[in-house]
Enzyme design. Structure first.
Site, PDB file in Angstrom:
ATOM      1  N   ASP A   1      55.583   9.200   6.226  1.00 13.21           N
ATOM      2  CA  ASP A   1      56.602  10.087   5.711  1.00 13.21           C
ATOM      3  C   ASP A   1      56.003  10.865   4.538  1.00 13.21           C
ATOM      4  O   ASP A   1      54.982  10.459   3.962  1.00 13.21           O
ATOM      5  CB  ASP A   1      57.817   9.277   5.258  1.00 13.21           C
ATOM      6  CG  ASP A   1      58.956  10.155   4.803  1.00 13.21           C
ATOM      7  OD1 ASP A   1      59.284  11.123   5.509  1.00 13.21           O
ATOM      8  OD2 ASP A   1      59.518   9.872   3.731  1.00 13.21           O
TER       9      ASP A   1
ATOM     10  N   ASP B   1      58.107  13.152   1.807  1.00 16.29           N
ATOM     11  CA  ASP B   1      58.909  13.101   0.586  1.00 16.29           C
ATOM     12  C   ASP B   1      59.136  11.661   0.162  1.00 16.29           C
ATOM     13  O   ASP B   1      59.697  10.855   0.902  1.00 16.29           O
ATOM     14  CB  ASP B   1      60.266  13.784   0.813  1.00 16.29           C
ATOM     15  CG  ASP B   1      60.146  15.283   1.040  1.00 16.29           C
ATOM     16  OD1 ASP B   1      59.551  15.949   0.174  1.00 16.29           O
ATOM     17  OD2 ASP B   1      60.631  15.773   2.068  1.00 16.29           O
TER      18      ASP B   1
END
Length: 342
Positions: free
Chosen positions: A26, A28
């Site tokens: 991922d 963010d």
């Protein structure tokens, strides 16, 4: 990883970058926040990549194109090609293309990432409900997205046009804190229409399918900061996961996690890719990890010992998850977390 109830984090005798062929990272809250690299991310990823691990970046944020995301990562010191970036815009575009005719018009409520992904699938982005769209797609449009775009989506959806959403994350981390995400925007259209969208992004299967198709990963490790997207997505895809505590999840949320939100491994940040993971083993009525032992008492989780705080957190997780069974833990964990500085 089977979908049986996880009652404790697992250990690994190898560095995770050696035990898995691909890290599905991922962005963010894991690699960067507010556009700036998170501490230790750049160096850790460089070492993992040099050791032969394939790095792929998997984001529910549909705003930016893979080219722009790759350029941003490269500027941060993480050399990345567009093919290494998989977005929820790509996943939802594939989902739409399987349900509408080739060349169909799609009303876009969001940013350029959605438009590029739709064109890649041979679909035509349009801007108005009056353009006779065959579908409506909604993705994160950033803080400047005009309010009128939600009305445009509502007009089309109310007419019966199929509605798709890239993802439904209610929040997104930023350099200034936690901000509303695409899920909050989707709620606006849901309230106005009473309809429900088809959703592609994490934790749902279309995103995992898109990721595997584009990376060819055989032994992937999902790396994320969110229990309800990254970790649940790994659970749904029946692959292992590493939760890093650099984003939205804190210790209390982790202890209370239901089975589908329990990661395989837990670490402070991306340095966790470069090491083995300590075993959490039964010890009397509780569990031991490193210098810590933890057990579920009648009213609260009991923690004793010293050493690395993360070892204590792992032991607490084992006690909490075992006490919870297939539900969340209702025992007070505050004293244990406070002692660990978490």
């Amino acid at each position: 990883m089977s979908q049986s109830v996880r009652t404790r984090p697992e250990g690994s005798g190898q560095a995770l970058s050696e035990a898995y062929d691909t890290a599905l990272l991922d962005l963010d809250g894991v690699v960067y926040a507010g556009g700036n690299a998170i501490a230790h991310a750049v160096d850790s990823l460089a070492v993992a990549r040099a050791g032969g691990m394939h790095l792929a970046y998997v984001t529910n944020n549909a705003l930016r194109t893979p080219d722009i995301v790759a350029a941003h990562l490269t500027e941060l010191g993480i050399p990345t090609g567009a093919d290494d970036v998989i977005t929820s815009a790509q996943a939802v575009a594939r989902l739409i293309s399987e349900q509408v005719p080739a060349g169909a018009r799609v009303l876009v409520i969001g940013g350029e990432g959605l438009r590029v992904a739709l064109r890649e699938r041979g679909l035509e982005p349009v801007e108005s409900a009056d353009d006779d769209p065959a579908a409506v797609v909604q993705g994160f449009g950033g803080p400047e997205l005009p309010w009128g775009r939600f009305a445009e989506a509502s007009y089309a959806v109310a007419r019966g046009v199929p509605w798709f959403a890239s993802n439904t994350d209610l929040t997104i981390p930023s350099g200034r804190g936690i901000a509303p995400g695409n899920g909050a925007a989707v709620e606006v259209v849901r309230i106005a229409t009473g309809a429900e969208p088809q959703v592609a992004g994490k934790p749902l299967p279309p995103m995992h399918r898109e990721t595997i198709l584009r990376t060819g990963a055989e032994q992937p490790l999902v790396v994320g900061d969110r229990l309800d997207t990254d970790i649940e997505g790994a659970f749904n895809g029946e692959v292992d996961s590493l939760l890093v505590l650099t984003g939205v999840t804190d210790g209390a949320q982790l202890l209370a996690a239901p089975p589908q939100h329990r990661p395989t491994y837990v670490d402070a940040d991306l340095r966790g890719l470069l090491t083995g993971q300590p075993d959490v083993v039964p010890d009397g009525d509780g569990f031991r990890c490193g210098g810590w032992t933890a057990a579920a008492g009648a009213e609260r989780l009991e923690l004793d010992g010293d050493g690395e705080a993360l070892d204590g957190l792992r032991a607490l997780c084992a006690a909490a998850w075992t006490a919870a069974g297939d539900g969340s833990c209702g025992l007070d964990a505050g004293k244990g977390l406070a002692r660990l500085g978490l």
